[in-house]
Design an enzyme around this catalytic site. Structure first.
Site, PDB file in Angstrom:
ATOM      1  N   CYS A  56       0.788  -1.121   0.017  1.00  0.00           N
ATOM      2  CA  CYS A  56      -0.041  -0.079   0.001  1.00  0.00           C
ATOM      3  C   CYS A  56       0.792   1.464  -0.177  1.00  0.00           C
ATOM      4  O   CYS A  56       1.999   1.253   0.870  1.00  0.00           O
ATOM      5  CB  CYS A  56      -0.859  -0.117   1.170  1.00  0.00           C
ATOM      6  SG  CYS A  56      -1.930   1.311   1.393  1.00  0.00           S
ATOM      7  N   GLN A 237      -7.079  20.524   7.756  1.00  0.00           N
ATOM      8  CA  GLN A 237      -5.924  19.716   8.128  1.00  0.00           C
ATOM      9  C   GLN A 237      -6.403  18.332   8.429  1.00  0.00           C
ATOM     10  O   GLN A 237      -7.297  18.010   8.890  1.00  0.00           O
ATOM     11  CB  GLN A 237      -5.609  20.589   9.708  1.00  0.00           C
ATOM     12  CG  GLN A 237      -5.258  21.935   9.485  1.00  0.00           C
ATOM     13  CD  GLN A 237      -3.739  21.928   8.729  1.00  0.00           C
ATOM     14  OE1 GLN A 237      -3.024  21.048   8.386  1.00  0.00           O
ATOM     15  NE2 GLN A 237      -3.523  23.118   8.042  1.00  0.00           N
ATOM     16  N   CYS A 356       3.342  23.022   4.617  1.00  0.00           N
ATOM     17  CA  CYS A 356       3.342  21.627   4.322  1.00  0.00           C
ATOM     18  C   CYS A 356       4.433  20.922   3.546  1.00  0.00           C
ATOM     19  O   CYS A 356       4.194  19.831   2.959  1.00  0.00           O
ATOM     20  CB  CYS A 356       1.778  21.333   3.694  1.00  0.00           C
ATOM     21  SG  CYS A 356       1.430  21.956   2.129  1.00  0.00           S
TER      22      CYS A 356
END
Length: 398
Positions: A56, A237, A356
């Site tokens: 994954c 967020q 970010c």
């Protein structure tokens, strides 16, 4: 010459790295690389909790213990600063979000011969991992996977369906993109999916933008005590705990400043927590987010003025910025180069920068330092647990 070499750090994309620069997939500091390419696992190497790890693409670092995860997040931020020759006066404790805390996620589903698969994509592939468990998303989101998988298996088309899940005040907001629902049977099945599973909203995008099929009451997200309308697919967020830490930092650093310009403000994540006593100008380019913020401001009575403006094409100019006691900005991953240039040219003395992307932040931070600012405080934030995605809060003064 030794036939072994120790892993000393984790690179930005998650590989372990030896002192002589060899990149080793699946290694963490303390592991030892043998000459035949095998690994002797060290004290910081743990068994991944999820059966899907390694396939994954949702996680890259489940084999690293808590100490190593925290150090990885910290190093990503500090190395970015060091690369631009920036030294913070104080590095605050790194925040890591706990397992199963993500309140939003974009998954993918596809109809197959005997049903459907639904989950994250494999790393570097379009293949979808059919999730039997997930240790990062909130349980409320995971509980919707089986019924959505069943629905896509019966009513999906040939292509992949994007599944946007967000935990809102009213429950799970589910958005399905690239799935066409036509006819009475499919429509009734979609409504039953939403109703039976207590969805706050079910939105379908059949190529013409999202349309709500089910929304018993207006979907909201509470920000700074204010319920704000939540347009489908809006930015939020990823975890509430990281959001709380970021807000606490901004409140402390901007105490006493007024008015404050909140740039790239989104729905008002920071604006509503900072407003009252401070007066806030919340500037946002995305029209749906701007309108939601503006509407909430009117209902709440808080001193928040929402402004619709594209700060990439039309940044606030120095004479506009000079009217404010401080500026807060939380730009997209590309950073805010032009807006930072205007801040550097202004007479502002206080800037809080939430980011970010440590790389674009470091570039922008260097420009602020060159303009006379000092990086007073810096906090690394790892709200995307077990991933290589890293965030931060920072405080500049001059």
């Amino acid at each position: 010459m030794s036939d072994t070499s120790e892993i000393i750090r984790i690179a930005a994309k998650g590989d372990g790295v030896t002192a002589d620069g060899k990149h080793v997939s699946g290694a963490v500091p303390g592991d030892v690389l043998r000459s035949d390419g095998s690994l002797d696992l060290g004290p910081h190497h743990v068994s991944p909790p999820c059966r899907h790890f390694g396939t994954c693409g949702g996680c890259q670092l489940q084999h690293a213990d808590e100490v190593t995860l925290r150090q990885f997040v910290t190093d990503r931020v500090l190395n970015a600063a060091e690369g631009q020759e920036i030294t913070p006066e104080e590095v605050l404790e790194t925040h890591l979000s706990p397992p199963r805390s993500r309140r939003r996620a974009t998954l993918h589903a596809m109809r197959i011969a005997d049903g459907a698969v639904l989950g994250f994509r494999e790393s570097g592939s379009h293949r979808i991992v059919d999730l039997a468990e997930c240790h990062v998303i909130a349980p409320e989101l995971f509980d919707t996977i089986a019924p959505i998988r069943d629905f896509v298996g019966k009513h999906g088309g040939k292509g992949a369906v994007d599944v946007e899940l967000t935990l809102t005040d009213q429950g799970v907001d589910c958005g399905l993109k690239n799935l066409t629902v036509e006819g009475l049977e499919a429509t009734e099945a979609a409504l039953e999916l939403a109703q039976r599973n207590g969805f706050a909203r079910l939105t379908l995008d059949m190529g013409f933008g999202p349309e709500a099929m089910w929304e018993p009451e207006p979907v909201t997200i509470t920000l700074g005590g204010v319920p704000v309308g939540f347009p489908s697919g809006s930015f939020l967020q990823a975890t509430q705990d990281a959001e709380a830490v970021m807000i606490a930092d901004t409140r402390e650093w901007l105490q006493g400043a007024s008015p404050i310009a909140d740039l790239f403000s989104g729905l008002g994540t920071f604006a509503y927590s900072l407003a009252d006593p401070a007066k806030l100008l919340a500037v946002e380019a995305a029209r749906d987010a701007f309108l939601a913020c503006k509407s909430a401001a009117g209902r709440s009575g808080k001193p928040v003025h929402a402004l619709h403006r594209d700060l990439f094409r039309n940044p606030l100019q120095p004479d506009e910025l000079n009217r404010f006691g401080a500026v807060l900005l939380d730009p997209p991953r590309a950073g805010a180069k032009d807006q930072i240039d205007r801040i550097a040219e202004s007479t502002l003395e206080r800037v809080v920068y939430v980011s970010c992307n440590p790389s674009s932040w470091a570039r922008d931070a260097k420009r602020l330092v060159e303009a006379g600012f000092t990086l007073k405080k810096l906090r690394p934030v790892g709200q995307f647990r077990w991933s290589t995605h890293v965030e931060l809060t920072s405080y500049f003064t001059r």
